[in-house]
Scaffold this motif. Structure first.
Motif, PDB file in Angstrom:
ATOM      1  N   GLY A   1      -1.188 -14.131   8.862  1.00 12.24           N
ATOM      2  CA  GLY A   1      -0.505 -12.941   9.390  1.00 12.24           C
ATOM      3  C   GLY A   1       0.697 -12.573   8.548  1.00 12.24           C
ATOM      4  N   SER A   2       1.441 -13.623   8.121  1.00 12.96           N
ATOM      5  CA  SER A   2       2.604 -13.339   7.249  1.00 12.96           C
ATOM      6  C   SER A   2       2.179 -12.709   5.931  1.00 12.96           C
ATOM      7  CB  SER A   2       3.373 -14.653   7.006  1.00 12.96           C
ATOM      8  OG  SER A   2       3.866 -15.193   8.218  1.00 12.96           O
ATOM      9  N   VAL A   3       1.095 -13.234   5.339  1.00 11.96           N
ATOM     10  CA  VAL A   3       0.587 -12.675   4.057  1.00 11.96           C
ATOM     11  C   VAL A   3       0.131 -11.233   4.238  1.00 11.96           C
ATOM     12  CG1 VAL A   3      -1.230 -12.883   2.342  1.00 11.96           C
ATOM     13  CG2 VAL A   3      -0.001 -14.931   3.116  1.00 11.96           C
ATOM     14  N   LEU A   4      -0.615 -11.022   5.348  1.00 14.68           N
ATOM     15  CA  LEU A   4      -1.088  -9.656   5.593  1.00 14.68           C
ATOM     16  C   LEU A   4       0.080  -8.703   5.815  1.00 14.68           C
ATOM     17  CD1 LEU A   4      -4.198 -10.339   7.891  1.00 14.68           C
ATOM     18  CD2 LEU A   4      -4.171  -9.630   5.496  1.00 14.68           C
ATOM     19  N   LEU A   5       1.080  -9.183   6.542  1.00 12.41           N
ATOM     20  CA  LEU A   5       2.251  -8.343   6.795  1.00 12.41           C
ATOM     21  C   LEU A   5       2.990  -8.031   5.492  1.00 12.41           C
ATOM     22  CD1 LEU A   5       4.071  -6.926   8.825  1.00 12.41           C
ATOM     23  CD2 LEU A   5       5.314  -9.095   9.131  1.00 12.41           C
ATOM     24  N   ALA A   6       3.103  -9.060   4.639  1.00 14.50           N
ATOM     25  CA  ALA A   6       3.762  -8.859   3.335  1.00 14.50           C
ATOM     26  C   ALA A   6       2.986  -7.855   2.489  1.00 14.50           C
ATOM     27  CB  ALA A   6       3.914 -10.197   2.611  1.00 14.50           C
ATOM     28  N   LEU A   7       1.658  -7.960   2.488  1.00 18.23           N
ATOM     29  CA  LEU A   7       0.841  -7.013   1.723  1.00 18.23           C
ATOM     30  C   LEU A   7       1.001  -5.586   2.240  1.00 18.23           C
ATOM     31  CD1 LEU A   7      -2.454  -9.097   1.243  1.00 18.23           C
ATOM     32  CD2 LEU A   7      -0.703  -8.528  -0.486  1.00 18.23           C
ATOM     33  N   ILE A   8       1.041  -5.493   3.589  1.00 14.42           N
ATOM     34  CA  ILE A   8       1.185  -4.153   4.180  1.00 14.42           C
ATOM     35  C   ILE A   8       2.538  -3.566   3.816  1.00 14.42           C
ATOM     36  CG2 ILE A   8       1.384  -2.911   6.358  1.00 14.42           C
ATOM     37  CD1 ILE A   8      -0.710  -4.861   7.496  1.00 14.42           C
ATOM     38  N   LEU A   9       3.569  -4.403   3.933  1.00 11.87           N
ATOM     39  CA  LEU A   9       4.909  -3.913   3.570  1.00 11.87           C
ATOM     40  C   LEU A   9       5.001  -3.558   2.082  1.00 11.87           C
ATOM     41  CD1 LEU A   9       7.166  -6.392   5.649  1.00 11.87           C
ATOM     42  CD2 LEU A   9       6.745  -3.958   6.093  1.00 11.87           C
ATOM     43  N   GLY A  10       4.364  -4.381   1.224  1.00 11.15           N
ATOM     44  CA  GLY A  10       4.365  -4.074  -0.226  1.00 11.15           C
ATOM     45  C   GLY A  10       3.649  -2.776  -0.522  1.00 11.15           C
ATOM     46  N   GLY A  11       2.510  -2.541   0.140  1.00 10.25           N
ATOM     47  CA  GLY A  11       1.783  -1.287  -0.072  1.00 10.25           C
ATOM     48  C   GLY A  11       2.588  -0.084   0.378  1.00 10.25           C
ATOM     49  N   LEU A  12       3.252  -0.283   1.561  1.00  8.46           N
ATOM     50  CA  LEU A  12       4.060   0.826   2.076  1.00  8.46           C
ATOM     51  C   LEU A  12       5.225   1.165   1.139  1.00  8.46           C
ATOM     52  CD1 LEU A  12       4.636   2.798   4.371  1.00  8.46           C
ATOM     53  CD2 LEU A  12       5.950   0.986   5.513  1.00  8.46           C
ATOM     54  N   VAL A  13       5.894   0.096   0.641  1.00 11.83           N
ATOM     55  CA  VAL A  13       7.007   0.328  -0.297  1.00 11.83           C
ATOM     56  C   VAL A  13       6.513   0.987  -1.584  1.00 11.83           C
ATOM     57  CG1 VAL A  13       8.728  -0.824  -1.742  1.00 11.83           C
ATOM     58  CG2 VAL A  13       8.434  -1.514   0.655  1.00 11.83           C
ATOM     59  N   SER A  14       5.353   0.549  -2.092  1.00 16.92           N
ATOM     60  CA  SER A  14       4.780   1.154  -3.307  1.00 16.92           C
ATOM     61  C   SER A  14       4.441   2.622  -3.083  1.00 16.92           C
ATOM     62  CB  SER A  14       3.532   0.373  -3.729  1.00 16.92           C
ATOM     63  OG  SER A  14       3.849  -0.963  -4.025  1.00 16.92           O
ATOM     64  N   TYR A  15       3.837   2.903  -1.927  1.00 22.11           N
ATOM     65  CA  TYR A  15       3.483   4.285  -1.615  1.00 22.11           C
ATOM     66  C   TYR A  15       4.721   5.171  -1.552  1.00 22.11           C
ATOM     67  CZ  TYR A  15       1.884   8.332   1.005  1.00 22.11           C
ATOM     68  OH  TYR A  15       1.636   9.614   1.409  1.00 22.11           O
ATOM     69  N   LEU A  16       5.738   4.662  -0.848  1.00 26.62           N
ATOM     70  CA  LEU A  16       6.974   5.451  -0.741  1.00 26.62           C
ATOM     71  C   LEU A  16       7.648   5.612  -2.096  1.00 26.62           C
ATOM     72  CD1 LEU A  16       8.482   3.965   2.585  1.00 26.62           C
ATOM     73  CD2 LEU A  16       7.370   6.190   2.259  1.00 26.62           C
ATOM     74  N   GLY A  17       7.619   4.590  -2.935  1.00 27.87           N
ATOM     75  CA  GLY A  17       8.211   4.681  -4.275  1.00 27.87           C
ATOM     76  C   GLY A  17       7.510   5.713  -5.143  1.00 27.87           C
ATOM     77  N   VAL A  18       6.165   5.740  -5.092  1.00 27.75           N
ATOM     78  CA  VAL A  18       5.400   6.726  -5.874  1.00 27.75           C
ATOM     79  C   VAL A  18       5.706   8.135  -5.403  1.00 27.75           C
ATOM     80  CG1 VAL A  18       3.072   7.550  -6.377  1.00 27.75           C
ATOM     81  CG2 VAL A  18       3.582   5.097  -6.492  1.00 27.75           C
ATOM     82  N   GLN A  19       5.763   8.301  -4.077  1.00 26.20           N
ATOM     83  CA  GLN A  19       6.040   9.636  -3.555  1.00 26.20           C
ATOM     84  C   GLN A  19       7.439  10.103  -3.953  1.00 26.20           C
ATOM     85  OE1 GLN A  19       3.846  11.611  -2.065  1.00 26.20           O
ATOM     86  NE2 GLN A  19       2.316   9.977  -2.371  1.00 26.20           N
ATOM     87  N   VAL A  20       8.413   9.188  -3.879  1.00 27.49           N
ATOM     88  CA  VAL A  20       9.771   9.555  -4.298  1.00 27.49           C
ATOM     89  C   VAL A  20       9.808   9.883  -5.790  1.00 27.49           C
ATOM     90  CG1 VAL A  20      12.125   8.665  -4.589  1.00 27.49           C
ATOM     91  CG2 VAL A  20      10.899   8.281  -2.443  1.00 27.49           C
ATOM     92  N   PHE A  21       9.070   9.097  -6.594  1.00 29.96           N
ATOM     93  CA  PHE A  21       9.019   9.359  -8.046  1.00 29.96           C
ATOM     94  C   PHE A  21       8.447  10.746  -8.334  1.00 29.96           C
ATOM     95  CE2 PHE A  21       6.455   9.335 -11.916  1.00 29.96           C
ATOM     96  CZ  PHE A  21       7.428   9.091 -12.867  1.00 29.96           C
ATOM     97  N   PHE A  22       7.337  11.088  -7.699  1.00 29.28           N
ATOM     98  CA  PHE A  22       6.716  12.392  -7.917  1.00 29.28           C
ATOM     99  C   PHE A  22       7.609  13.518  -7.416  1.00 29.28           C
ATOM    100  CE2 PHE A  22       2.223  10.434  -7.855  1.00 29.28           C
ATOM    101  CZ  PHE A  22       2.306  10.200  -9.214  1.00 29.28           C
ATOM    102  N   PHE A  23       8.357  13.231  -6.350  1.00 32.66           N
ATOM    103  CA  PHE A  23       9.241  14.257  -5.805  1.00 32.66           C
ATOM    104  C   PHE A  23      10.448  14.512  -6.709  1.00 32.66           C
ATOM    105  CE2 PHE A  23      12.784  15.599  -3.097  1.00 32.66           C
ATOM    106  CZ  PHE A  23      12.246  16.749  -2.516  1.00 32.66           C
TER     107      PHE A  23
END
Length: 274
Positions: free
Chosen positions: A21-43
């Motif tokens: 569960g911790s690994v899955l949570l970390a992966l989810i949080l990493g994906g979310l941070v990556s997604y938000l970073g890409v969107q901010v970069f494009f913006f």
């Protein structure tokens, strides 16, 4: 003993579940941070490009093709103007060659005319001198003979030794001799007039060749007018040739700019079509 094993297995399973569960949570949080970073970069950043497949009928491609055709037409117009300027340049070169050749032949012809006039003056001077000597001798001989003949005729007529008709015939011959003297005098005057006219022509050619105004004749002035017209034509043709050279240079530079622009537009159109 079995209960102890079961408890241990339950503990391991719970620990594994928590770790997963911790690994899955970390992966989810990493994906979310990556997604938000890409969107901010494009913006924030506008230098990125997105690959896009564009159809040949796309409005932008059609606009590029229209612009390409328009610029190509403008370039063709410049090339047509350049060909016209080249034709005018060739005409100016032919005019320059023709007028310069005329000026050279004019100077040669003027020198030849001057030489011919000098020879004519010498011949006329010699002829006038010989004619004057001969006319003087003939006139003196005619006068001496006429005086003697007139005296003898009158004496014979008064002595009745000569008929009236014979007297008239003798007087007529004397009148013809006087007319001959007048003709000789007239010939001398005509030779003198001709000699003076040729001398004036010679002085006119000398003045023209020497670049002087004094001594010019009407004939030489008319010839100089043609020469002056030729000089003005040469100056005009040289000025036009220089202007055409500068215009051709400007047209070549403009055509080069059009070529670069057309190459850029074709590159964009080909890239868009691909």
């Amino acid at each position: 003993m079995n209960q102890r094993i079961v408890n241990k297995l339950n503990t391991v399973a719970v620990n594994a579940y928590k770790a997963l569960g911790s690994v899955l949570l970390a992966l989810i949080l990493g994906g979310l941070v990556s997604y938000l970073g890409v969107q901010v970069f494009f913006f924030v950043n506008h230098s990125w490009l997105t690959p896009t497949v564009v159809s040949p009928t796309d409005p932008e491609i059609l606009q590029l093709n229209a612009q390409l055709a328009q610029q190509a037409a403008s370039r063709d117009k410049l090339l047509a103007e350049r060909r016209e300027l080249e034709a005018r340049m060739e005409q100016a070169e032919r005019l320059l060659g023709s007028e310069k050749d005329f000026q050279e032949r004019f100077r040669v012809a003027l020198g030849s005319e001057r030489t011919a006039r000098a020879k004519a003056v010498r011949r006329l001077a010699t002829l006038r001198q010989e004619y004057q000597q001969a006319a003087q001798e003939i006139t003196e001989s005619n006068r001496a003979y006429a005086g003697m003949a007139r005296t003898r005729t009158e004496a014979l007529y008064n002595a009745r030794m000569l008929e009236r008709e014979e007297r008239l015939t003798a007087n007529h011959q004397l009148a013809q001799m006087a007319q001959s003297n007048l003709s000789l005098a007239q010939g001398t005057a005509e030779l003198q007039t001709k000699l003076e006219a040729v001398k004036r022509e010679l002085e006119g050619f000398d003045a023209s060749l020497g670049g002087k105004s004094a001594g010019l004749t009407t004939e030489v002035l008319l010839l100089e007018r043609e020469y002056t017209r030729s000089v003005l034509e040469v100056a005009r043709a040289e000025s036009e040739r220089q202007h055409l050279k500068e215009s051709l240079k400007s047209l070549d530079e403009a055509v080069a700019r059009y070529d670069a622009l057309l190459a850029s537009i074709r590159k964009l159109a080909v890239a868009g079509g691909d």
